[in-house]
Design a protein around this motif. Sequence first.
Motif, PDB file in Angstrom:
ATOM      1  N   UNK A  32       0.925  -1.144   0.247  1.00  0.00           N
ATOM      2  CA  UNK A  32      -0.088   0.230   0.178  1.00  0.00           C
ATOM      3  C   UNK A  32       0.855   1.177   0.035  1.00  0.00           C
ATOM      4  N   UNK A  33       1.936   1.293   0.915  1.00  0.00           N
ATOM      5  CA  UNK A  33       2.822   2.642   0.950  1.00  0.00           C
ATOM      6  C   UNK A  33       3.686   2.749  -0.291  1.00  0.00           C
ATOM      7  N   UNK A  34       4.200   1.495  -0.921  1.00  0.00           N
ATOM      8  CA  UNK A  34       4.952   1.387  -2.225  1.00  0.00           C
ATOM      9  C   UNK A  34       4.494   2.000  -3.338  1.00  0.00           C
ATOM     10  N   UNK A  35       3.091   1.714  -3.494  1.00  0.00           N
ATOM     11  CA  UNK A  35       2.335   1.985  -4.603  1.00  0.00           C
ATOM     12  C   UNK A  35       2.377   3.226  -4.639  1.00  0.00           C
ATOM     13  N   UNK A  36       2.213   4.095  -3.627  1.00  0.00           N
ATOM     14  CA  UNK A  36       1.897   5.543  -3.381  1.00  0.00           C
ATOM     15  C   UNK A  36       3.145   6.193  -4.022  1.00  0.00           C
ATOM     16  N   UNK A  37       4.466   5.874  -3.743  1.00  0.00           N
ATOM     17  CA  UNK A  37       5.587   6.714  -4.054  1.00  0.00           C
ATOM     18  C   UNK A  37       6.577   5.686  -5.166  1.00  0.00           C
ATOM     19  N   UNK A  38       6.371   4.810  -5.561  1.00  0.00           N
ATOM     20  CA  UNK A  38       7.017   3.927  -6.390  1.00  0.00           C
ATOM     21  C   UNK A  38       6.404   3.599  -7.703  1.00  0.00           C
ATOM     22  N   UNK A  39       7.080   3.042  -8.805  1.00  0.00           N
ATOM     23  CA  UNK A  39       6.509   2.569 -10.108  1.00  0.00           C
ATOM     24  C   UNK A  39       6.440   0.928  -9.878  1.00  0.00           C
ATOM     25  N   UNK A  40       5.557   0.359 -10.461  1.00  0.00           N
ATOM     26  CA  UNK A  40       5.971  -1.142 -10.454  1.00  0.00           C
ATOM     27  C   UNK A  40       6.653  -1.378 -11.757  1.00  0.00           C
ATOM     28  N   UNK A  41       7.515  -2.386 -11.498  1.00  0.00           N
ATOM     29  CA  UNK A  41       8.352  -2.847 -12.649  1.00  0.00           C
ATOM     30  C   UNK A  41       7.401  -3.312 -13.826  1.00  0.00           C
ATOM     31  N   UNK A  42       7.947  -2.851 -14.972  1.00  0.00           N
ATOM     32  CA  UNK A  42       7.258  -2.973 -16.355  1.00  0.00           C
ATOM     33  C   UNK A  42       7.233  -4.310 -16.776  1.00  0.00           C
ATOM     34  N   UNK A  43       8.076  -5.297 -16.145  1.00  0.00           N
ATOM     35  CA  UNK A  43       8.104  -6.703 -16.438  1.00  0.00           C
ATOM     36  C   UNK A  43       6.988  -7.648 -15.969  1.00  0.00           C
ATOM     37  N   UNK A  44       6.222  -6.973 -14.986  1.00  0.00           N
ATOM     38  CA  UNK A  44       5.531  -7.600 -14.248  1.00  0.00           C
ATOM     39  C   UNK A  44       4.114  -8.499 -15.088  1.00  0.00           C
ATOM     40  N   UNK A  45       3.402  -9.253 -14.559  1.00  0.00           N
ATOM     41  CA  UNK A  45       2.203  -9.716 -15.038  1.00  0.00           C
ATOM     42  C   UNK A  45       0.974  -9.358 -13.703  1.00  0.00           C
ATOM     43  N   UNK A  46       0.303  -8.256 -13.707  1.00  0.00           N
ATOM     44  CA  UNK A  46      -0.433  -8.145 -12.642  1.00  0.00           C
ATOM     45  C   UNK A  46       0.243  -7.749 -11.433  1.00  0.00           C
ATOM     46  N   UNK A  47       1.588  -6.958 -11.442  1.00  0.00           N
ATOM     47  CA  UNK A  47       2.224  -6.525 -10.495  1.00  0.00           C
ATOM     48  C   UNK A  47       3.072  -7.616 -10.078  1.00  0.00           C
ATOM     49  N   UNK A  48       3.130  -8.750 -10.423  1.00  0.00           N
ATOM     50  CA  UNK A  48       4.116  -9.753 -10.136  1.00  0.00           C
ATOM     51  C   UNK A  48       4.709 -10.509 -11.330  1.00  0.00           C
ATOM     52  N   UNK A  49       5.908 -11.135 -10.969  1.00  0.00           N
ATOM     53  CA  UNK A  49       6.416 -11.851 -11.697  1.00  0.00           C
ATOM     54  C   UNK A  49       7.346 -13.053 -10.790  1.00  0.00           C
ATOM     55  N   UNK A  50       7.289 -14.314 -11.686  1.00  0.00           N
ATOM     56  CA  UNK A  50       7.851 -15.384 -11.159  1.00  0.00           C
ATOM     57  C   UNK A  50       9.209 -15.838 -11.667  1.00  0.00           C
ATOM     58  N   UNK A  51      10.152 -16.103 -10.716  1.00  0.00           N
ATOM     59  CA  UNK A  51      11.348 -16.351 -10.972  1.00  0.00           C
ATOM     60  C   UNK A  51      11.867 -17.646 -10.915  1.00  0.00           C
ATOM     61  N   UNK A  52      12.407 -18.315 -11.659  1.00  0.00           N
ATOM     62  CA  UNK A  52      13.149 -19.617 -11.628  1.00  0.00           C
ATOM     63  C   UNK A  52      14.719 -19.638 -11.999  1.00  0.00           C
ATOM     64  N   UNK A  53      15.517 -20.072 -11.055  1.00  0.00           N
ATOM     65  CA  UNK A  53      16.879 -20.060 -11.114  1.00  0.00           C
ATOM     66  C   UNK A  53      17.484 -21.508 -10.733  1.00  0.00           C
TER      67      UNK A  53
END
Length: 223
Positions: A21-42
Amino acid sequence: MKYRHEYKHEINYLDSLILQSRLKAVMKSDTHTINGIYKIRSIYFDNLYDKALKEKIDGVNKREKFRIRFYNNDTSYIVLEKKSKINGLCSKESCVVTKEEALKILNRDINWLINSDRPLCKELYTKMKYQGLYPKTIVDYSRIPYIYGPGNVRVTIDYDIRTGEFRNDFLNKDVLTLSAGDPIYILEVKWDEYLPDIIKDAVSINGRHVSAFSKYERCRIYG
């Protein structure tokens, strides 16, 4: 090589909701997300003596880890990365590898690496050849990322951390992974020369202290 500041907090689900809630007010979401989230496999590399794991546990001041990574189950873009840490500062080197190249590395077919025009590929060859590095552990998780221009700040919330032993079908999105212990959320904050006060305030959670949490260490829970 450019080093960045980094700190991590172990938080809980409620903390994560407050932070989002706080971060959405002052920062931008990364453009590589899908609905604000991305999955990482390493897939992380280590040797028979667990060099990378032991250096992390022992808090060795200068250490490094190699990994191969892709995002959102998309194997059309795969990166080889080396993450280094010295005096508490972090850096990351990376280069793109094709799916075919990744499969060769995973199968320890590495002689071609020495002729690559990518320095990181050549370095991986040397480490696999002479330090005995090999693909060791799968690390899966979901990430909620935010970015902020001044200070080149990146704030992420990671959760649903899962693990699996190395398998040749690492690139198969359906490969079996298991929960890496009790559910946990990890707040990571990374920046260059300075961390703006507005971000310091946004990521402040009472009772949460900087930790040395390592997803790779957590994912070695089963060996």
